[in-house]
Design a protein around this motif. Sequence first.
Motif, PDB file in Angstrom:
ATOM      1  N   SER A 108       0.801  -1.224   0.000  1.00 57.03           N
ATOM      2  CA  SER A 108       0.000   0.000   0.000  1.00 57.03           C
ATOM      3  C   SER A 108       0.837   1.281   0.000  1.00 57.03           C
ATOM      4  O   SER A 108       0.438   2.247  -0.652  1.00 57.03           O
ATOM      5  CB  SER A 108      -1.041  -0.004   1.121  1.00 57.03           C
ATOM      6  N   PRO A 109       2.003   1.345   0.664  1.00 58.41           N
ATOM      7  CA  PRO A 109       2.787   2.586   0.546  1.00 58.41           C
ATOM      8  C   PRO A 109       3.205   2.889  -0.901  1.00 58.41           C
ATOM      9  O   PRO A 109       3.143   4.036  -1.349  1.00 58.41           O
ATOM     10  CB  PRO A 109       4.011   2.331   1.435  1.00 58.41           C
ATOM     11  N   GLN A 110       3.575   1.849  -1.638  1.00 55.82           N
ATOM     12  CA  GLN A 110       3.963   2.043  -3.039  1.00 55.82           C
ATOM     13  C   GLN A 110       2.750   2.448  -3.878  1.00 55.82           C
ATOM     14  O   GLN A 110       2.851   3.304  -4.760  1.00 55.82           O
ATOM     15  CB  GLN A 110       4.619   0.782  -3.589  1.00 55.82           C
ATOM     16  N   MET A 111       1.587   1.849  -3.606  1.00 56.98           N
ATOM     17  CA  MET A 111       0.363   2.226  -4.309  1.00 56.98           C
ATOM     18  C   MET A 111       0.057   3.708  -4.076  1.00 56.98           C
ATOM     19  O   MET A 111      -0.289   4.438  -5.006  1.00 56.98           O
ATOM     20  CB  MET A 111      -0.823   1.389  -3.826  1.00 56.98           C
ATOM     21  N   ARG A 112       0.175   4.133  -2.834  1.00 59.32           N
ATOM     22  CA  ARG A 112      -0.093   5.533  -2.499  1.00 59.32           C
ATOM     23  C   ARG A 112       0.860   6.459  -3.244  1.00 59.32           C
ATOM     24  O   ARG A 112       0.457   7.513  -3.725  1.00 59.32           O
ATOM     25  CB  ARG A 112       0.009   5.733  -0.990  1.00 59.32           C
ATOM     26  N   GLU A 113       2.124   6.062  -3.356  1.00 59.01           N
ATOM     27  CA  GLU A 113       3.110   6.863  -4.094  1.00 59.01           C
ATOM     28  C   GLU A 113       2.748   6.966  -5.569  1.00 59.01           C
ATOM     29  O   GLU A 113       2.824   8.044  -6.158  1.00 59.01           O
ATOM     30  CB  GLU A 113       4.506   6.261  -3.944  1.00 59.01           C
ATOM     31  N   VAL A 114       2.366   5.846  -6.169  1.00 59.28           N
ATOM     32  CA  VAL A 114       1.997   5.829  -7.589  1.00 59.28           C
ATOM     33  C   VAL A 114       0.802   6.752  -7.837  1.00 59.28           C
ATOM     34  O   VAL A 114       0.821   7.601  -8.737  1.00 59.28           O
ATOM     35  CB  VAL A 114       1.695   4.390  -8.069  1.00 59.28           C
ATOM     36  N   ILE A 115      -0.240   6.583  -7.042  1.00 58.88           N
ATOM     37  CA  ILE A 115      -1.469   7.367  -7.218  1.00 58.88           C
ATOM     38  C   ILE A 115      -1.193   8.842  -6.967  1.00 58.88           C
ATOM     39  O   ILE A 115      -1.616   9.704  -7.750  1.00 58.88           O
ATOM     40  CB  ILE A 115      -2.577   6.821  -6.294  1.00 58.88           C
ATOM     41  N   ALA A 116      -0.468   9.142  -5.886  1.00 58.65           N
ATOM     42  CA  ALA A 116      -0.137  10.537  -5.580  1.00 58.65           C
ATOM     43  C   ALA A 116       0.656  11.175  -6.713  1.00 58.65           C
ATOM     44  O   ALA A 116       0.407  12.330  -7.084  1.00 58.65           O
ATOM     45  CB  ALA A 116       0.646  10.610  -4.264  1.00 58.65           C
ATOM     46  N   GLY A 117       1.589  10.446  -7.277  1.00 62.72           N
ATOM     47  CA  GLY A 117       2.396  10.983  -8.367  1.00 62.72           C
ATOM     48  C   GLY A 117       1.567  11.349  -9.583  1.00 62.72           C
ATOM     49  O   GLY A 117       1.757  12.401 -10.195  1.00 62.72           O
ATOM     50  N   ILE A 118       0.633  10.498  -9.931  1.00 64.75           N
ATOM     51  CA  ILE A 118      -0.211  10.755 -11.107  1.00 64.75           C
ATOM     52  C   ILE A 118      -1.168  11.908 -10.861  1.00 64.75           C
ATOM     53  O   ILE A 118      -1.394  12.739 -11.746  1.00 64.75           O
ATOM     54  CB  ILE A 118      -0.997   9.479 -11.497  1.00 64.75           C
ATOM     55  N   LEU A 119      -1.708  11.996  -9.641  1.00 62.80           N
ATOM     56  CA  LEU A 119      -2.731  13.005  -9.345  1.00 62.80           C
ATOM     57  C   LEU A 119      -2.160  14.292  -8.743  1.00 62.80           C
ATOM     58  O   LEU A 119      -2.909  15.154  -8.297  1.00 62.80           O
ATOM     59  CB  LEU A 119      -3.784  12.411  -8.402  1.00 62.80           C
ATOM     60  N   GLN A 120      -0.831  14.398  -8.720  1.00 64.62           N
ATOM     61  CA  GLN A 120      -0.137  15.585  -8.202  1.00 64.62           C
ATOM     62  C   GLN A 120      -0.529  15.876  -6.752  1.00 64.62           C
ATOM     63  O   GLN A 120      -0.894  16.993  -6.393  1.00 64.62           O
ATOM     64  CB  GLN A 120      -0.377  16.795  -9.112  1.00 64.62           C
ATOM     65  N   LEU A 121      -0.452  14.836  -5.931  1.00 60.11           N
ATOM     66  CA  LEU A 121      -0.762  14.914  -4.514  1.00 60.11           C
ATOM     67  C   LEU A 121       0.443  14.461  -3.703  1.00 60.11           C
ATOM     68  O   LEU A 121       1.412  13.946  -4.258  1.00 60.11           O
ATOM     69  CB  LEU A 121      -1.949  13.987  -4.176  1.00 60.11           C
ATOM     70  N   THR A 122       0.356  14.595  -2.394  1.00 61.98           N
ATOM     71  CA  THR A 122       1.323  13.964  -1.512  1.00 61.98           C
ATOM     72  C   THR A 122       0.739  12.624  -1.082  1.00 61.98           C
ATOM     73  O   THR A 122      -0.479  12.414  -1.171  1.00 61.98           O
ATOM     74  CB  THR A 122       1.607  14.814  -0.262  1.00 61.98           C
TER      75      THR A 122
END
Length: 158
Positions: free
Chosen positions: A110-124
Amino acid sequence: MFRIGFGIDFHQMVEGRDLWIGGVKIPHHKGALGHSDADVLLHAICDALLGALALGDIGMHFPNNDAAYKNIDSKILLARCFELISEKGYKVVNVDASICLEAPKIKPYSPQMREVIAGILQLTTDDVSVKATTTETMGFVGREEGLVAYANVLLMKP
């Protein structure tokens, strides 16, 4: 102005397919069946983004009978959905998502998933929540025949 979107996606689990969840390939003896890479979590987030602005759904934008999307990486689909909401002047405030599957356990990923999603959506990563649960062996999820993802997003027009 704020808008809330909700998305849900289901995929059958089968032998001989890779298991992609949240843009991360997870080792498992079964993978999700679909026209694309069948990333149930990213598909639910796509639908939540589109739904928040009444832009239809993932099937309308990326039909499963269009060869252009055969085996496509769902990170590309999420990026395109993000472009659509950005063109309307909106930004993503946060994502809250849950995955329902019996196995494998996704907590380590889940930490890696959060990083991937945040990167695409310009979030932290603090703006992206990815949780998981089981059905306590009940139903198609409990029998490991399929998996489900739910996603909520909050959009803001600055």
